[in-house]
Design an enzyme around this catalytic site. Structure first.
Site, short mmCIF file in Angstrom:
data_model
loop_
_atom_site.label_atom_id
_atom_site.label_comp_id
_atom_site.label_asym_id
_atom_site.label_seq_id
_atom_site.Cartn_x
_atom_site.Cartn_y
_atom_site.Cartn_z
N HIS A 31 22.85 -43.17 15.91
CA HIS A 31 23.43 -44.58 15.40
C HIS A 31 24.76 -44.43 15.09
O HIS A 31 25.53 -45.17 14.37
CB HIS A 31 22.65 -44.73 14.25
N SER A 32 25.54 -43.34 15.68
CA SER A 32 26.82 -43.00 15.30
C SER A 32 27.82 -44.04 15.57
O SER A 32 28.24 -44.50 16.46
CB SER A 32 27.28 -41.86 16.00
N ASN A 33 28.38 -44.65 14.30
CA ASN A 33 29.68 -45.45 14.43
C ASN A 33 30.91 -44.95 15.30
O ASN A 33 31.67 -45.49 16.03
CB ASN A 33 30.35 -45.78 13.23
N LEU A 93 30.64 -42.53 17.72
CA LEU A 93 30.45 -42.70 19.34
C LEU A 93 30.72 -43.96 19.82
O LEU A 93 31.27 -44.27 20.99
CB LEU A 93 29.24 -42.23 19.49
#
Ligand code: PLP
Length: 303
Positions: free
Chosen positions: A45-47, A49
């Site tokens: 869920h990385s902001n 990336l």
């Protein structure tokens, strides 16, 4: 919230090219300009990336994302966007992912992809920084200065920390007067705070006690707070922003007397709302980018 509290809406710069992640990547790109490619690492869920994929698309830089997870599992909305934006996804198992802070691992990926390594928190790796004249550029990037300038004129600047990279970027260039109020959002047994005490013994900052706030999940109380701010027209992300507001609300209750002038930095990250079933309005921008392949990426206005 009382009068005298302003919010710096880094989320509102652009649906995709925004948030503190934009400033961190711009800072890295200023120090290592014109990379052939970028490689970084993050969760599903990385902001970070997500922002990197958008910036890579926008600037025409190939980006590889090393992701903890499995290729045969359905992509999260975050990773589906990353792939649409051209990011190459490489899935790592838990053991491989654990090596992400090790220079050998980073150098292996950087070298095999001909890419600049960007750390999970958005910072360049120390071994990578050694290749630039850091003394000349540390804390002086336009990105760091732009962010710091926006923080002038307040007594306190409130910031949520994960890796602490954003805070580390602005601390040296912050105008003298505001105190950085850091709300840590990761359960790390005080590791970040301890390392800050060592690195910046005289810095004008403090870590705000986040009391018994649960980490790593959106508790019913935090969800309620998030929905309350949604109704007020202030969308928050479910990891950082919601804890920042919770900590500020709590802190305000303990204060009386002189009311400091406060700037709250909204770090963006709204795409992450989908991880907890909440809406995000930026999807349409991705579709319009993809539907207009002739639009040179660099002509997309950033407001
Ligand atoms: C990543 C993120 C942070 C934390 O930033 P660090 O530089 O890792 O401390 C804070 N807020 C939002 C919205 C983020 O996405």
């Amino acid at each position: 919230m009382r009068p005298g509290i302003d919010i710096l809406r880094l989320d509102a710069i652009h649906p995709l090219l925004s948030g503190n992640k934009l400033f961190k990547v711009l800072d890295a790109l200023e120090r290592l300009p014109d990379p052939q490619a970028l490689v970084s690492v993050g969760g599903v869920h990385s902001n970070h990336l997500h922002a990197l994929a958008a910036i890579g698309y926008h600037c025409g830089i190939p980006v590889t994302g090393l992701v903890r997870g499995y290729a045969n599992v359905e992509l999260t909305p975050t990773l589906a966007d990353c792939r649409k934006l051209g990011m190459q996804l490489v899935f790592l198992d838990r053991q491989q992912y654990r090596q992400r802070y090790e220079a050998d691992f980073q150098q292996y990926w950087a070298q095999s992809l001909g890419a600049v390594w960007i750390g999970e928190g958005g910072a360049l790796a120390p071994w990578q920084e050694a290749s630039v004249d850091r003394a000349e550029v540390a804390g002086t990037s336009k990105a760091a200065q732009a962010l710091a300038e926006l923080c002038g004129g307040y007594d306190q600047v409130w910031l949520a920390t994960g890796s602490g990279t954003t805070a580390r970027m602005v601390l040296p260039v912050l105008p003298a007067q505001p105190r950085l109020m850091l709300v840590h959002t990761v359960a790390d047994q005080g590791e970040l705070e301890t390392s800050w005490r060592t690195s910046y013994p005289d810095g004008n900052y403090q870590f705000v006690d986040s009391c018994d706030m649960p980490f790593g999940r959106l508790s019913p109380e935090l969800r309620e707070l998030l929905e309350r701010y949604d109704a007020l027209g202030l969308p928050l992300d479910p990891v950082y922003g919601v804890r920042l507001l919770a900590a500020l609300e709590q802190w305000l209750q303990t204060q009386s007397g002189v009311e400091p002038r406060i700037l709250l930095v909204h770090g963006g990250g709204l795409q992450g709302r989908r991880a907890v079933g909440l809406s995000w309005s930026g999807q349409a921008t991705i579709e319009s980018w993809l539907a207009n392949p002739h639009l040179p990426a660099s002509s997309v206005p950033v407001r």
